[in-house]
Design a protein around this motif. Structure first.
Motif, mmCIF file in Angstrom:
data_model
loop_
_atom_site.group_PDB
_atom_site.id
_atom_site.type_symbol
_atom_site.label_atom_id
_atom_site.label_comp_id
_atom_site.label_asym_id
_atom_site.label_seq_id
_atom_site.Cartn_x
_atom_site.Cartn_y
_atom_site.Cartn_z
ATOM 1 N N TYR A 338 0.829 -1.200 0.000
ATOM 2 C CA TYR A 338 0.000 0.000 0.000
ATOM 3 C C TYR A 338 0.865 1.251 0.000
ATOM 4 O O TYR A 338 1.977 1.257 0.536
ATOM 5 C CB TYR A 338 -0.897 0.044 1.248
ATOM 6 C CG TYR A 338 -1.922 -1.053 1.324
ATOM 7 C CD1 TYR A 338 -3.178 -0.913 0.738
ATOM 8 C CD2 TYR A 338 -1.643 -2.233 2.009
ATOM 9 C CE1 TYR A 338 -4.129 -1.920 0.816
ATOM 10 C CE2 TYR A 338 -2.584 -3.255 2.091
ATOM 11 C CZ TYR A 338 -3.824 -3.081 1.504
ATOM 12 O OH TYR A 338 -4.752 -4.083 1.582
ATOM 13 N N ILE A 339 0.327 2.313 -0.588
ATOM 14 C CA ILE A 339 0.846 3.656 -0.409
ATOM 15 C C ILE A 339 -0.292 4.497 0.154
ATOM 16 O O ILE A 339 -1.405 4.491 -0.386
ATOM 17 C CB ILE A 339 1.353 4.267 -1.726
ATOM 18 C CG1 ILE A 339 2.465 3.402 -2.322
ATOM 19 C CG2 ILE A 339 1.852 5.691 -1.494
ATOM 20 C CD1 ILE A 339 2.886 3.842 -3.723
ATOM 21 N N PHE A 340 -0.012 5.195 1.251
ATOM 22 C CA PHE A 340 -1.024 6.016 1.911
ATOM 23 C C PHE A 340 -0.635 7.487 1.819
ATOM 24 O O PHE A 340 0.546 7.845 1.824
ATOM 25 C CB PHE A 340 -1.172 5.623 3.382
ATOM 26 C CG PHE A 340 -1.640 4.213 3.596
ATOM 27 C CD1 PHE A 340 -2.942 3.836 3.307
ATOM 28 C CD2 PHE A 340 -0.768 3.248 4.090
ATOM 29 C CE1 PHE A 340 -3.373 2.532 3.503
ATOM 30 C CE2 PHE A 340 -1.183 1.944 4.289
ATOM 31 C CZ PHE A 340 -2.491 1.584 3.998
ATOM 32 N N LEU A 341 -1.648 8.348 1.777
ATOM 33 C CA LEU A 341 -1.465 9.787 1.776
ATOM 34 C C LEU A 341 -2.169 10.375 2.989
ATOM 35 O O LEU A 341 -3.329 10.058 3.259
ATOM 36 C CB LEU A 341 -2.030 10.416 0.498
ATOM 37 C CG LEU A 341 -1.471 9.886 -0.827
ATOM 38 C CD1 LEU A 341 -2.125 10.626 -1.990
ATOM 39 C CD2 LEU A 341 0.042 10.036 -0.891
ATOM 40 N N ARG A 342 -1.461 11.253 3.698
ATOM 41 C CA ARG A 342 -1.993 11.838 4.922
ATOM 42 C C ARG A 342 -1.894 13.362 4.858
ATOM 43 O O ARG A 342 -0.900 13.904 4.367
ATOM 44 C CB ARG A 342 -1.213 11.323 6.131
ATOM 45 C CG ARG A 342 -1.736 11.834 7.466
ATOM 46 C CD ARG A 342 -1.050 11.162 8.647
ATOM 47 N NE ARG A 342 -1.638 11.582 9.906
ATOM 48 C CZ ARG A 342 -2.731 11.054 10.441
ATOM 49 N NH1 ARG A 342 -3.361 10.072 9.811
ATOM 50 N NH2 ARG A 342 -3.206 11.491 11.599
ATOM 51 N N ASN A 343 -2.907 14.031 5.363
ATOM 52 C CA ASN A 343 -2.867 15.485 5.456
ATOM 53 C C ASN A 343 -1.852 15.874 6.531
ATOM 54 O O ASN A 343 -2.028 15.570 7.713
ATOM 55 C CB ASN A 343 -4.254 16.025 5.804
ATOM 56 C CG ASN A 343 -4.326 17.533 5.722
ATOM 57 O OD1 ASN A 343 -3.362 18.224 5.999
ATOM 58 N ND2 ASN A 343 -5.500 18.040 5.364
ATOM 59 N N ALA A 344 -0.767 16.553 6.111
ATOM 60 C CA ALA A 344 0.324 16.873 7.031
ATOM 61 C C ALA A 344 0.417 18.365 7.327
ATOM 62 O O ALA A 344 1.426 18.828 7.865
ATOM 63 C CB ALA A 344 1.654 16.375 6.444
ATOM 64 N N ALA A 345 -0.600 19.129 6.999
ATOM 65 C CA ALA A 345 -0.526 20.586 7.128
ATOM 66 C C ALA A 345 -0.363 21.033 8.574
ATOM 67 O O ALA A 345 0.355 21.996 8.859
ATOM 68 C CB ALA A 345 -1.775 21.226 6.521
ATOM 69 N N GLU A 346 -1.003 20.338 9.524
ATOM 70 C CA GLU A 346 -0.981 20.777 10.926
ATOM 71 C C GLU A 346 -0.034 19.961 11.799
ATOM 72 O O GLU A 346 0.600 20.508 12.704
ATOM 73 C CB GLU A 346 -2.404 20.722 11.513
ATOM 74 C CG GLU A 346 -3.389 21.665 10.840
ATOM 75 C CD GLU A 346 -3.017 23.129 11.036
ATOM 76 O OE1 GLU A 346 -2.511 23.481 12.127
ATOM 77 O OE2 GLU A 346 -3.222 23.910 10.099
#
Length: 355
Positions: A338-346
């Motif tokens: 798997y490749i996962f994408l995460r919101n890293a803005a905060e």
């Protein structure tokens, strides 16, 4: 470009926006799944540069392929194209205009992939597998630098004008060696450094100061430890340090501690904080300046082998696949990668707290 998979939204049961997918042990953080992941262990990830509109993600794998996805604003990943080597792909990097991708493989070759024509050409040959590849653009020259398990670095001059200015390169060698190269005029050895770590090196990443100039590096080892090392620190004894990570039973002194390899390190392009990923199946975010841990993920059901941030630091990508850290008896060919994408803005914003 030729598609290598079918277009579909992130995840298996979500609505295709960050953090909204369903979860199980393979995705305990409920992050977004990239469509059509590679069929074997994922060795490297790289996002497109800021000069390119949108976000495109490249991944190399032990299935001998390099894949490209478009990460759309509406939360979908669209497979765009792929290229093949005749051996596992160990590293990838982009040109600064986003038109080309450079790939390094166990087949002892490096290639330049022109995304506009979807054609790849060989640009380097080594006597052993090529572990690392980087595009270097200095004021008076530009080149591709490759590092191989044949114990050599090679500099290639492909017919293109591309990528990123790195006035410094750090090379981790066998027997825990470290060599720093200066790249401003032409590649030349600057300094050899005694390793701050006692066990085999696994990964290295350069960090920059507030003026966006390389000033040091983070070094990860198989012993669940990271060293932060400045090239010219005012106070080496104070400024350089190491910290433990990717370990279990950390506060329990009565049971043995499980220690895992640090598989990859990536620095946030805006905040200068960093992410580490490990064989324990977790990612962690750190503030090296405040010497603070920002976050540790829940444990995935297999190791995390690679990670990277997109150009503005809003997206954190990480790959879940087997890293062979427990030998062949733990390899399951039926296990999906798997490749996962995460919101890293905060989550990567610096803090003021001390360890």
């Amino acid at each position: 470009m030729s598609l290598f998979g079918t277009n579909s939204s992130f995840g298996t049961g979500g609505t295709g926006v960050f953090g909204s997918t369903t979860t199980d042990s393979h995705n305990p953080m409920k992050d977004v799944e990239v469509t059509s992941p590679p069929d074997d262990s994922i060795s490297c990830l790289a996002f497109s540069p800021p000069t390119m509109p949108g976000n495109f993600l490249i991944a190399g794998s032990w299935a001998n392929d390099v894949r490209c996805w478009e990460v759309q604003d509406n939360g979908q990943t669209v497979p765009k194209a792929q290229q093949m080597h005749t051996g596992p792909v160990l590293d990838v990097c982009w040109s600064d205009d986003g038109s080309k991708v450079f790939t390094a493989s166990c087949d002892k070759t490096a290639k330049m992939w022109d995304l506009n024509s979807n054609q790849a050409m060989q640009i380097a040959q080594h006597d052993g597998p090529i572990k690392a590849i980087h595009w270097i653009k200095a004021p008076n020259y530009s080149c591709v630098m490759t590092g191989s398990w044949d114990k050599t670095l090679k500099v290639q001059m492909p017919n293109c004008e591309c990528l990123y200015v790195y006035p410094m390169a750090v090379v981790a060698t066998a027997e825990r060696g470290l060599i720093v190269y200066q790249l401003e005029t032409q590649p030349s050895e600057f300094r050899r450094i005694d390793s701050p770590l006692k066990h085999q090196h696994r990964c290295v990443a350069i960090f920059k100061d507030k003026q966006n100039k390389p000033t040091g590096f983070a070094l990860g080892s198989i012993e669940g430890r990271v060293a932060i090392h400045y090239i010219n620190p005012p106070n080496p004894a104070k400024d350089n340090f190491t910290f433990k990570c990717h370990r279990s039973n950390g506060t329990n002194t009565t049971t043995p501690q499980d220690i895992y390899a640090v598989n990859a390190i990536s620095f946030h392009p805006v905040h200068g904080t960093l992410a580490t990923v490990g064989s324990d199946g977790r990612f962690s975010f750190w503030d090296k300046d405040a010497r603070t841990k920002l976050k540790t993920s829940e444990q995935l059901d297999q190791p995390i082998t690679a990670c990277c941030f997109n150009h503005n630091g809003n997206i954190f990508a990480y790959a879940s696949s087997y890293d062979w850290s427990k030998g062949h008896e733990y390899y399951n060919p039926q296990k999906k990668n798997y490749i996962f994408l995460r919101n890293a803005a905060e989550e990567l914003k610096p803090r003021n707290k001390k360890w």
